[in-house]
Design a protein around this motif. Structure first.
Motif, PDB file in Angstrom:
ATOM      1  N   GLU A 183      64.021  35.846  88.315  1.00 26.54           N
ATOM      2  CA  GLU A 183      62.686  35.690  87.601  1.00 26.54           C
ATOM      3  C   GLU A 183      61.981  36.829  87.100  1.00 26.54           C
ATOM      4  N   VAL A 184      62.011  36.558  86.271  1.00 27.38           N
ATOM      5  CA  VAL A 184      61.154  38.225  85.742  1.00 27.38           C
ATOM      6  C   VAL A 184      59.565  38.086  84.963  1.00 27.38           C
ATOM      7  N   LEU A 185      58.968  37.724  86.324  1.00 24.83           N
ATOM      8  CA  LEU A 185      57.752  38.293  86.222  1.00 24.83           C
ATOM      9  C   LEU A 185      56.514  39.038  85.460  1.00 24.83           C
ATOM     10  N   ASP A 186      56.538  39.295  84.422  1.00 22.76           N
ATOM     11  CA  ASP A 186      56.368  39.596  82.977  1.00 22.76           C
ATOM     12  C   ASP A 186      56.361  38.676  81.935  1.00 22.76           C
ATOM     13  N   PRO A 187      55.213  37.849  80.865  1.00 22.98           N
ATOM     14  CA  PRO A 187      56.032  37.032  80.098  1.00 22.98           C
ATOM     15  C   PRO A 187      55.943  38.057  78.520  1.00 22.98           C
ATOM     16  N   ASP A 188      55.424  38.923  78.642  1.00 23.50           N
ATOM     17  CA  ASP A 188      55.800  39.447  77.890  1.00 23.50           C
ATOM     18  C   ASP A 188      57.236  40.475  77.068  1.00 23.50           C
ATOM     19  N   VAL A 189      57.633  40.029  77.667  1.00 30.70           N
ATOM     20  CA  VAL A 189      59.098  40.605  78.522  1.00 30.70           C
ATOM     21  C   VAL A 189      60.187  40.065  76.616  1.00 30.70           C
TER      22      VAL A 189
END
Length: 251
Positions: A183-189
């Protein structure tokens, strides 16, 4: 008790421990240096494969497997500082033995661990930089051509970063993306980069790991620039703390 293992110069390990404690969890940060000068290490391997470890630190704190509910592992080196003034042969032998001991201890823990060590790196999945670059390219991340040789003015660990900087058109900024259990923990990627990061963790057999994927971001996109098993946690703020606590607590 939650346990954070980190070197003395790692600010992110104690930061997470403090934030976890502020949320009502019993959490302690223990450095590699404190482990190096522990009063006692008791590590037992059973015939059926069970592992039991009990460590008594110099300040009287006891780390017992049975009391640990989750571990964040950020150790790159074994706890061998106490042997730093020994003769070279003894120092190297102690380093190797303590590496094997730490690998056995953290691998044998029954509680959730991020990250479990590998024979290549105690801090978790950390493949050779060229291997990581090849896997990132196969995963569909944007990778600049990589060139290595005797005239290369940087170590291999920086090769992907240097290649990305050379290939980028215009100014770029570094960006580390935290990935926890795919899970990528960055909403701006961007979505395509998120998908590439997930494929990369699968290719590296790091589906249950905490990783930092480095990029150079510019007008022409996100260029892969390397990865680390000890990402910076503080920039992720509450989102990283909450997700990591959920993982360690099996939620």
């Amino acid at each position: 008790m939650l346990l954070v293992l980190c070197p003395l110069d790692d600010p992110d390990g104690p930061w997470f421990a403090h934030r976890a404690a502020a949320r009502g969890r019993a959490c302690a940060a223990v450095t590699a240096e404190a482990l190096s000068f522990a009063r006692r290490h008791d590590h037992r391997l059973g015939r059926a494969g069970e592992v039991r470890t009990r460590i008594e630190l110099a300040d009287g704190v006891v780390l017992d497997d049975s009391a640990l509910t989750g571990v964040v592992n950020r150790l790159h080196e074994p706890p061998a500082l106490a042997w730093s003034r020994a003769e070279a042969a003894e120092r190297d032998y102690a380093w190797a033995e303590l590496f094997a001991y730490t690998l056995s201890w953290l691998t044998g823990l029954r509680c959730p661990v991020r990250n479990r060590p590998t024979p290549q790196c105690l801090a978790g999945p950390a493949p050779d930089p060229v291997h990581a670059w090849a896997a990132a390219d196969e995963a569909g991340l944007r990778c600049a051509p990589l060139r290595l040789g005797t005239a290369t003015p940087w170590p291999p660990a920086d090769a992907a970063l240097a290649a990305a900087r050379a290939a980028s058109a215009g100014p770029v900024r570094p960006r580390q993306v935290i990935c926890l259990d795919q899970e990528v923990l960055d909403p701006d990627v961007p979505a395509e980069t998120v998908a590439g990061v997930r494929r990369l963790t699968k290719l590296l057999d790091a589906g249950t790991a905490l990783l930092g994927i480095d990029f150079l971001v510019g007008a022409d996109g996100w260029w892969f620039a390397g990865l680390t098993a000890t990402p910076a946690l503080r920039p992720g703020g509450d989102l990283v703390v909450d997700r990591l606590l959920q993982t360690l607590e099996g939620r």
